[in-house]
Motif scaffolding. Structure first.
Motif, PDB file in Angstrom:
ATOM      1  N   GLU A   1       0.165   4.142   0.410  1.00  0.00           N
ATOM      2  CA  GLU A   1      -0.269   5.174   1.360  1.00  0.00           C
ATOM      3  C   GLU A   1       0.199   4.927   2.792  1.00  0.00           C
ATOM      4  N   VAL A   2       0.723   3.730   3.057  1.00  0.00           N
ATOM      5  CA  VAL A   2       1.193   3.411   4.410  1.00  0.00           C
ATOM      6  C   VAL A   2       2.713   3.251   4.336  1.00  0.00           C
ATOM      7  N   THR A   3       3.448   4.146   4.956  1.00  0.00           N
ATOM      8  CA  THR A   3       4.889   4.249   4.717  1.00  0.00           C
ATOM      9  C   THR A   3       5.634   2.907   4.749  1.00  0.00           C
TER      10      THR A   3
ATOM     11  N   THR B   1      -6.376  -4.890  -1.305  1.00  0.00           N
ATOM     12  CA  THR B   1      -7.789  -5.269  -1.434  1.00  0.00           C
ATOM     13  C   THR B   1      -8.741  -4.175  -0.957  1.00  0.00           C
ATOM     14  N   GLY B   2      -8.380  -3.490   0.115  1.00  0.00           N
ATOM     15  CA  GLY B   2      -9.243  -2.419   0.627  1.00  0.00           C
ATOM     16  C   GLY B   2      -9.414  -1.263  -0.350  1.00  0.00           C
ATOM     17  N   GLN B   3      -8.476  -1.129  -1.296  1.00  0.00           N
ATOM     18  CA  GLN B   3      -8.578  -0.075  -2.306  1.00  0.00           C
ATOM     19  C   GLN B   3      -9.211  -0.569  -3.605  1.00  0.00           C
ATOM     20  N   THR B   4      -9.042  -1.873  -3.898  1.00  0.00           N
ATOM     21  CA  THR B   4      -9.445  -2.379  -5.206  1.00  0.00           C
ATOM     22  C   THR B   4     -10.698  -3.255  -5.155  1.00  0.00           C
TER      23      THR B   4
ATOM     24  N   ASN C   1      -1.885  -7.785   4.362  1.00  0.00           N
ATOM     25  CA  ASN C   1      -1.890  -9.245   4.434  1.00  0.00           C
ATOM     26  C   ASN C   1      -2.593  -9.837   3.216  1.00  0.00           C
TER      27      ASN C   1
ATOM     28  N   GLY D   1       2.926  -9.407   6.770  1.00  0.00           N
ATOM     29  CA  GLY D   1       3.408  -8.059   6.494  1.00  0.00           C
ATOM     30  C   GLY D   1       2.296  -7.055   6.780  1.00  0.00           C
ATOM     31  N   VAL D   2       2.530  -5.810   6.413  1.00  0.00           N
ATOM     32  CA  VAL D   2       1.544  -4.784   6.707  1.00  0.00           C
ATOM     33  C   VAL D   2       0.250  -5.065   5.948  1.00  0.00           C
TER      34      VAL D   2
ATOM     35  N   VAL E   1       3.782  -3.803 -12.534  1.00  0.00           N
ATOM     36  CA  VAL E   1       2.411  -3.466 -12.132  1.00  0.00           C
ATOM     37  C   VAL E   1       2.368  -3.258 -10.623  1.00  0.00           C
TER      38      VAL E   1
ATOM     39  N   ASN F   1       0.836  -1.200   0.000  1.00  0.00           N
ATOM     40  CA  ASN F   1       0.000   0.000   0.000  1.00  0.00           C
ATOM     41  C   ASN F   1       0.873   1.254   0.000  1.00  0.00           C
TER      42      ASN F   1
END
Lengths: 322, 322, 322, 322
Positions: free
Chosen positions: C113-115, C158-161, C214, C211-212, C153, C111
């Motif tokens: 957006e999450v450093t 998943t939370g975004q797509t 999952n 990982g961050v 790519v 992601n």
């Protein structure tokens, strides 16, 4: 003089205007215009009905809705919400009929790194995706009888991915089998007045165009196998267009001048080959691959993309409560 | 015909070129050009020596170095390193003499959200700041006898901050008292051929210009109280410039045409008022506030900003080891 | 006491260490360690050879190379270049043999957006993609006899797509048919000392991990149909791990105290069920879904991702000049 | 046992809770709690009235309002708007009385590049700045009799600028002379349950704290010369806090166990020096400089920052129409 020179526009509205200004009827193309006075929104519906019309227009057979709202680029949250609602209604008209579960893939085309081309990615950023939730917990997790399974992808541009946008989207469509696709893209307009205040919705998908990112292959029902709704906003004008406009204005100026009237007339009398030659000389080679955009494009693009994502969020969260 | 119409350029080089093309000598302005064949870098040094020269040039008294390197926009890491080294040498010439400790504030002007205006912020992003380290641990923490105390600020643009850029920078300068300031900004060029392959370095600071973000107040030794080195790269061409260029090309085309020679001559003979009038008619009002930039501006701006930040990092890490 | 409690680690190296600390031999797992003194790089090669070994390790059969370089998180460009070269050699060992044209898809997982989860997207950002160039102009455009066709790519999370990462990648793989895939991801480590200074390369792909982001479904040759090289860097430690470590340290502290020795021994003698119960009480429910990461993660993640993208750029630009 | 060990919290609410749990009265500190059942918002007003109270609390004399809203981290636009309104009222109480023109500088503290530290910059991004408009066109441009002149600055963090945050803000304050300052910052909480659902508003400014970015110098009326309203949201928990919590839970677990009761009691009887020693052994040195944050911090931080920027936009656009 130059109206037949190949000026690029992604708006069906503008293509048609050129014929109108030449007083040419286009058989197989119907046009209908409505104006919402209160909200100051003009809607034009261009329907390309026959292959012949398609040929003349240079646009595929299908419906092209254009919403023009002069205040779209202005900060006014309530007004933008109104446009979102109007947009939701217009899109609804073009999408397949409701079933209990309809799945839709939203494709945010364009390059996030180039401000006027970031429209598609920004819309995807603010979309409420739900497909994974319904897949895992069932549609009743959404508290509705009818649900949309919304998914979103930002494919990037060929210079970043090494792949055609179509390849990526086609792969995702084949794997996730949405009922239809909504593809959002920044477009090039013919007229700088239309920038960031016009939204075109069409059921013909996204054609290989002249936007900032030039997708070489169309996204439509033929290439993807499902219906593709294209939503586009003109955010740039091609530099070549500016040069052409200057020329046209110049000729008009000459004609209206007592002194130079004859010059204007001479130029008008040029034949096609002579005109092309003149244009070629005028357009500096360095203008190729350049586009023009307003200085405040960062604010505008954020506002317009939010208006579109809200329209989609309104549309896709509709449904009778279960 | 139109060369006296107020065409905007931030490059001293281009201002001078216009006089040259008119075969006009400018007293009080000296010019020197060198060409590094191996590295394909052309350096032009324009020195505005007198107030009279400044008046004619429309640029303050001072030194303007312009580095032109056609391959600057092309991806080639080694070549970019060469330019960084050259740039470091050129900047060194303009900055105050070395002392044991010299403090410098780097100001990244422009709007991070608008791709061609993000040059300044991007340079600041990649700068090695050291002021806080030297302040806390002493200069020997840097392993050197002479050190630069490097600080950096990205003030944003007035539409985001509600403040003039000068107000923010002046406040920071008064509070942290640097020995000199380096201000980096995206500029507007006259000629689209110069975009992203030209760097101008000057000891006159940043003038209220025609870049993407239009800073209304100058950053220079008068307004800030310390020397200000301005580093600028043209990344856009004003839309009005394009229109003007088209006109000029048109006139030339007319003159070279047997048929229309007389028209060109007629236009050339226009007096100033007539010309201004003509131009005003030609420039569509919607072109105001618009600029033109190449489609691949995202890659280019990253590369050029990195070249400049590397130049500054090389320069500011110099010094005999302690 | 607690070493069998299910502590999450994505590093084969750490899984093995736990057995070693218990003096347990693992049949079917070979280990080889080398140390490059000059460059201070330790390389551990864990090969899981049998299904039995895989079961004990909880990791699929395959090769796991781990590069540990304490200075990886430190800013030193030359040192990072050394690691990139070493990395390129190590990856080369695991990829399919060279042919005239080899195509590879690089997948930047995580992601943006999450450093600490942005590692994969950042690597993709700095990759030189070439597939579209070779496809259009042929391999001689690259000036080489043998070429890699590199594509990239960034599938998002998943939370975004609304889609599984596997669905997106599988679609792209089926459409573009690369010879192999390189998937980059941020991992969770067991030991905070390893954060941002360890790189794991494996030919077993990316497993559903801790990982961050999952990813619930593995990316490997079984799910994608082509070889998948996984490159991972631990950037976070799971909060639960920290609690567990504290407990272990506590027990050790008690045992070494004259006064409390018996307490430590009592705790050690707990049976499995009692231990699990104790742990469950100790872990505040709010720690679930939380991870730990260093404060300077923004700088570190940029440096490490650049080291990896450079390694891939070095590897994929190799080949005899044509 | 360990409650006097120096556990870092930026919330006055949490500092006070520790005294309460020890049944200690704090003279000079008043507390008042209200609960809005409908909106599920708990507001606690801690007023540190005397220097003695300040000493015990480790927080300056002043008012600390804490708003706790469990649903703040949940996506629900209407609910967020309610909190924004409540917040606007609470902030209004602490700011200087209205005049015809009041100028306010909003300072977005923190590091945009580190997700849980980006709160301040994100708030500044969505603020409606108006100072430049009123300065140029007068207050009637805003259509109001009373106006706020809103300006905003994002100073960055010392590692990026080489300057103390205080230096930058002080310079800007001295140059632009706002009537008061609002400083927004991400905080560290003691209790992970409070993350992203608690907002602290105080008229004591921002103290050198334990948030992600550790500002070493306070921003308050003493250092800046004007009133400073601090708005903070806890977005991280310090790793050391987690270790400490685990210990406390462990002791409680031991005490409640028949078998180990005596151990718990023994630990409770430790003297201060012994406790400190034990803690020091338990905290792995690698935990220093590490913080804990939830996996979905990207969504949460966007939502909470938007709630705060809306509160400020509501507050600063108030005023009777002219």
């Amino acid at each position: 003089m130059l109206e037949n020179y190949n000026i690029r526009t992604d708006l069906a509205l503008e293509t048609r205007e050129r014929f109108v200004s030449d007083h040419v009827e286009i058989p197989g193309v119907s046009v209908e215009e409505t104006y919402d006075e209160e909200r100051e929104i003009r809607t034009t519906r261009v329907v390309v009905e026959t292959e012949n019309g398609a040929k003349m227009m240079g646009k595929p057979v299908g419906t092209y809705l254009t919403i023009e709202a002069p205040n779209m680029a202005v900060p006014d949250e309530d007004y933008h919400r109104e446009i979102s609602k109007k947009l939701a209604e217009d899109i609804k008209e073009l999408i397949p009929e409701r079933k209990e579960e309809v799945s839709v893939l939203v494709v945010g085309l364009g390059n996030r790194e180039v401000t006027p081309d970031a429209l598609g990615p920004y819309v995807a950023d603010h979309l409420h995706v739900t497909r994974h939730i319904v897949k895992e917990y069932g549609k009743y997790a959404m508290g509705k009888d009818q649900v949309y399974l919304v998914s979103a992808v930002v494919p990037g541009v060929t210079g970043q991915t090494g792949m055609e946008t179509l390849e990526i989207v086609k792969g995702v469509v084949e794997e996730t089998e949405p009922d239809f696709v909504v593809a959002i893209d920044a477009l090039a307009a013919r007229n700088s007045k239309r920038l960031n205040r016009t939204i075109q919705i069409t059921d013909t998908g996204i054609c290989p165009g002249s936007g900032v990112g030039n997708h070489r292959l169309a996204l439509n029902s033929e290439t993807l196998g499902v219906k593709v709704i294209g939503i586009g906003v003109p955010t740039v004008v091609d530099a070549v267009t500016i040069v052409n406009d200057t020329m046209e204005n110049f000729i008009v100026a000459l004609e209206s001048s007592e002194l130079l009237k004859s010059v204007g007339e001479t130029l008008r009398s040029y034949n096609e080959a002579e005109k092309q030659e003149l244009i070629r000389e005028l357009i500096a080679p360095h203008l190729n691959g350049m586009y023009m955009t307003p200085k405040n494009i960062d604010d505008t693009i954020k506002r317009v993309s939010f208006t579109i994502s809200e329209a989609l969020n309104i549309l896709f969260s509709e449904g009778t409560a279960s």
